[in-house]
Structures are given as C-alpha cells and as structure tokens.
Design a protein around this motif. Structure first.
Motif, mmCIF file in Angstrom:
data_model
loop_
_atom_site.group_PDB
_atom_site.id
_atom_site.type_symbol
_atom_site.label_atom_id
_atom_site.label_comp_id
_atom_site.label_asym_id
_atom_site.label_seq_id
_atom_site.Cartn_x
_atom_site.Cartn_y
_atom_site.Cartn_z
ATOM 1 N N UNK A 97 0.818 -1.259 0.017
ATOM 2 C CA UNK A 97 0.037 -0.104 0.072
ATOM 3 C C UNK A 97 0.746 1.186 0.041
ATOM 4 N N UNK A 98 1.739 1.327 0.695
ATOM 5 C CA UNK A 98 2.909 2.322 0.740
ATOM 6 C C UNK A 98 3.415 2.577 -0.865
ATOM 7 N N UNK A 99 3.884 1.567 -1.269
ATOM 8 C CA UNK A 99 4.442 1.681 -2.689
ATOM 9 C C UNK A 99 3.419 2.413 -3.500
ATOM 10 N N UNK A 100 2.184 1.694 -3.474
ATOM 11 C CA UNK A 100 1.196 2.163 -4.462
ATOM 12 C C UNK A 100 0.822 3.836 -4.160
ATOM 13 N N UNK A 101 0.865 3.962 -2.981
ATOM 14 C CA UNK A 101 0.814 5.572 -2.524
ATOM 15 C C UNK A 101 1.993 6.240 -3.227
ATOM 16 N N UNK A 102 2.968 5.856 -3.054
ATOM 17 C CA UNK A 102 4.248 6.575 -3.661
ATOM 18 C C UNK A 102 4.141 6.663 -5.093
ATOM 19 N N UNK A 103 3.801 5.413 -6.038
ATOM 20 C CA UNK A 103 3.407 5.596 -7.355
ATOM 21 C C UNK A 103 2.446 6.651 -7.660
ATOM 22 N N UNK A 104 1.179 6.945 -6.945
ATOM 23 C CA UNK A 104 0.392 7.858 -7.038
ATOM 24 C C UNK A 104 0.850 9.178 -6.896
ATOM 25 N N UNK A 105 1.947 9.523 -6.126
ATOM 26 C CA UNK A 105 2.387 10.797 -5.994
ATOM 27 C C UNK A 105 3.366 10.980 -7.284
ATOM 28 N N UNK A 106 4.458 10.082 -7.652
ATOM 29 C CA UNK A 106 5.263 10.242 -8.840
ATOM 30 C C UNK A 106 4.124 10.315 -10.087
ATOM 31 N N UNK A 107 3.141 9.829 -10.085
ATOM 32 C CA UNK A 107 2.116 10.036 -11.370
ATOM 33 C C UNK A 107 1.458 11.365 -11.256
ATOM 34 N N UNK A 108 1.140 11.843 -10.150
ATOM 35 C CA UNK A 108 0.466 12.998 -10.251
ATOM 36 C C UNK A 108 1.421 14.211 -10.557
ATOM 37 N N UNK A 109 2.501 14.227 -9.994
ATOM 38 C CA UNK A 109 3.573 15.204 -10.394
ATOM 39 C C UNK A 109 3.832 15.239 -11.712
ATOM 40 N N UNK A 110 4.126 13.825 -12.178
ATOM 41 C CA UNK A 110 4.638 13.933 -13.673
ATOM 42 C C UNK A 110 3.589 14.382 -14.620
ATOM 43 N N UNK A 111 2.357 14.190 -14.376
ATOM 44 C CA UNK A 111 1.346 14.387 -15.275
ATOM 45 C C UNK A 111 0.503 15.652 -14.897
ATOM 46 N N UNK A 112 1.056 16.342 -13.848
ATOM 47 C CA UNK A 112 0.485 17.836 -13.653
ATOM 48 C C UNK A 112 -0.917 17.804 -13.096
ATOM 49 N N UNK A 113 -0.977 16.762 -12.288
ATOM 50 C CA UNK A 113 -2.480 16.187 -11.724
ATOM 51 C C UNK A 113 -2.510 16.514 -10.173
ATOM 52 N N UNK A 114 -3.287 17.551 -9.823
ATOM 53 C CA UNK A 114 -3.395 17.711 -8.461
ATOM 54 C C UNK A 114 -2.219 18.239 -7.784
ATOM 55 N N UNK A 115 -1.402 19.071 -8.370
ATOM 56 C CA UNK A 115 0.009 18.986 -7.926
ATOM 57 C C UNK A 115 0.270 19.954 -6.592
ATOM 58 N N UNK A 116 -0.739 20.751 -6.182
ATOM 59 C CA UNK A 116 -0.446 21.707 -5.091
ATOM 60 C C UNK A 116 -0.786 20.854 -4.016
ATOM 61 N N UNK A 117 -1.862 19.965 -3.915
ATOM 62 C CA UNK A 117 -2.453 18.879 -2.848
ATOM 63 C C UNK A 117 -1.262 17.977 -2.711
#
Length: 311
Positions: A97-117
């Motif tokens: 679950x921790x690794x999945x959360x980490x991948x979500x963060x990388x995906x959001x920052x890479x694709x400019x999705x909800x960057x501020x939050x």
C-alpha cells in the motif's frame, strides 16, 4: 530520433545530428544554444509552459520522450522523502500500500494532476516522519558505500585477471618462438636427417599445446559473485512474511427459475428434444456452436416462470 528538436529554434536531430537537447523540471526541452541564450542571467521562464526555471537545473535529455526524464527526476526527489524499506512495515500488504501511494504521488507530479495538494501531502509527511527519514537516509548512505566498495573490489579483481591472461599469452608466445628457434638451430648444427628433426619438433609442439590447454583450464576461481558477495559468505535469505487470509471456496451458483427442472445438456438427445432441431452445419461448429446448446437455452427460457411465485 530524427523528429526530436528544439521547440524554440526548430533545429532537429535530422538536420544537426550533434544537437544536444536539455530538459528541466517542467519536462520541456531546449537545445544547449537556446539554454545559454535564454538563461544567460541564471534564471528564466520555460518557452512552452512559462514555468520559472533555473539554468543550473537543466540536464542532458537521456530519453527520446522528455516526460521520462521528468519522471526520473521527480522519482529521485520523492524517494528521498519516502525512503521507508520493507522491514519498516509489520506486513507485506502495508508495504505494498505504501508503494502504491508512492507511485500515485510520482504519477500526479509527472502528469501535473493535483500538484498543489500532492506537494502539501509530501510536506506534511516529511514533517511527521523527519526522524525516520533521516535514519533511513544514513542507512542508505552506508549501504551505498558498501556496494561501491564491493564494485571497486570486483573491478580490481577483473583487472588483475586481465593482466594475468596477458602475461600467460606472452609466455606462451615466447615458448613457441623458442621452439621454432630450437628447430632452426638443430637443422643447422645437427647431423641427424631433417625428417627426424621435424618429427621431434612436431612432438615438442604438440606437448607445448597440451601444456597451454591445461593452463587455460586451470583458471583461478573467482572468490566473488558478480553482485560482490563472497562465494564463501553465508547469506540469509528470509522469506517474506505470509499474509494470513481465508482461502476462497467455490460454491455452485443456485438459480431459482420457478419452473420444472431443465434436462441436462447430455440428456436432450435421449429425451427427444433434438428430433426437430436443425443440425449444425460444419461451418457453424467452428466457433464451438452445437445445436444441443441452442436447444438447451431455448428450453431454459421456456421452463422459466411456469410455476407461480411462493408468497
């Protein structure tokens, strides 16, 4: 690769094969000349997205898609904060679950999705786990030093083996030259016939080749694996913790049709249901179709709902 080019000066790899493309944190590319021109003062804005950038953050584009370079850089920064290891979690599921959360963060920052939050979430996590992050950073530094030391030892061992092989080859060449020179000296000074001297030379050459082959086979065994682990070292490989879960048990599906029981597929021919059903043509059976299958479905529809509902 030929389509790669600078979006500002429109120079492409096709027209200039030595073109060096640079990429920054925003993921957009510029050629080296444009970077020197636009960021002469050390900072400026991106030509495509107008993001404030620093000249020192530009790096050579390694991948054909600049988004991959952006993701690699973001992943490095995220892993400096989210640096927990599998032994920091009580179970494998929590680690996943921790690794999945980490991948979500990388995906959001890479694709400019909800960057501020996402950035706020990272800052909050960094504040809450500051001590743990620092401890894991020290552990990681020690492990990197150990790995680098092992790699250095492996390189030194490979270099020493290469030098030993070169020395062996030189000794073998010298031995062959001496053997040839000895033959010439014997032909010049000996009183024996040349045929006998040539036969003796062939025997000596064969013995020399046999010795060379034995030396090649008697290669010193390496004391380290390619990973740097000593062959005599006992490595404890503990299995990952097992997740205790209830096994799935299949239960046959019970369908209430409110009608008489439908005969089984194998009983249709024996009960006469297929007497007036058109037989399947050879081209029909290619997809798995049979006349019995269509008849069975028709009987199911016909028998369904014949009995009144029980109240």
């Amino acid at each position: 690769m030929d389509d790669q080019g600078c979006p500002r000066c429109k120079t492409t790899k096709y027209r200039n094969p030595s073109l060096k493309l640079m990429v920054n944190v925003c993921g957009h590319t510029l050629c080296e000349n444009c970077v020197e021109m636009l960021f002469a003062r050390g900072s400026g804005n991106c030509v495509q997205c107008d993001t404030p950038l620093r000249k020192s953050n530009f790096r050579v584009q390694l991948f054909e898609d600049p988004t991959v370079d952006k993701e690699v850089e973001i992943r490095k920064k995220v892993l400096k904060i989210y640096n927990k290891r599998h032994f920091d979690f009580p179970s494998l599921r929590e680690y996943n679950d921790y690794l999945e959360k980490l991948e979500d963060i990388v995906y959001n920052l890479t694709n400019n999705i909800d960057v501020e939050n996402t950035k706020l979430q990272m800052e909050q996590y960094q504040k809450e786990h500051r001590d743990l992050i620092q401890r894991n950073k020290v552990k990681l530094t020690r492990e990197q030093e150990e790995v680098e030391e092992l790699l250095l030892l492996e390189q030194q061992g490979n270099e020493q083996r290469r030098l030993d092989l070169l020395q062996d080859e030189q000794r073998q060449l010298q031995a062959k030259r001496k053997n040839k020179q000895a033959l010439l000296d014997e032909l010049e000074k000996s009183q024996l016939p040349a045929t006998i001297l040539l036969a003796q030379h062939k025997v000596r050459a064969a013995n020399l080749e046999t010795q060379i082959e034995k030396q090649k086979q008697a290669v010193k065994p390496t004391s380290l694996f390619s990973t740097g682990i000593s062959m005599r070292q006992t490595v404890s490989l503990q299995p990952p913790p097992k997740i205790e879960e209830v096994l799935y048990h299949y239960k046959a599906l019970q369908v209430e049709t409110y009608g008489p029981p439908v005969p089984e597929l194998e009983q249709l021919g024996r009960f006469g249901y297929l007497n007036h059903v058109r037989a399947a043509m050879p081209q029909d059976t290619a997809g798995g179709y049979t006349s019995a299958l269509a008849c069975h479905r028709a009987i199911q529809d016909a028998f369904s709902g014949l009995f009144p509902l029980k109240r």
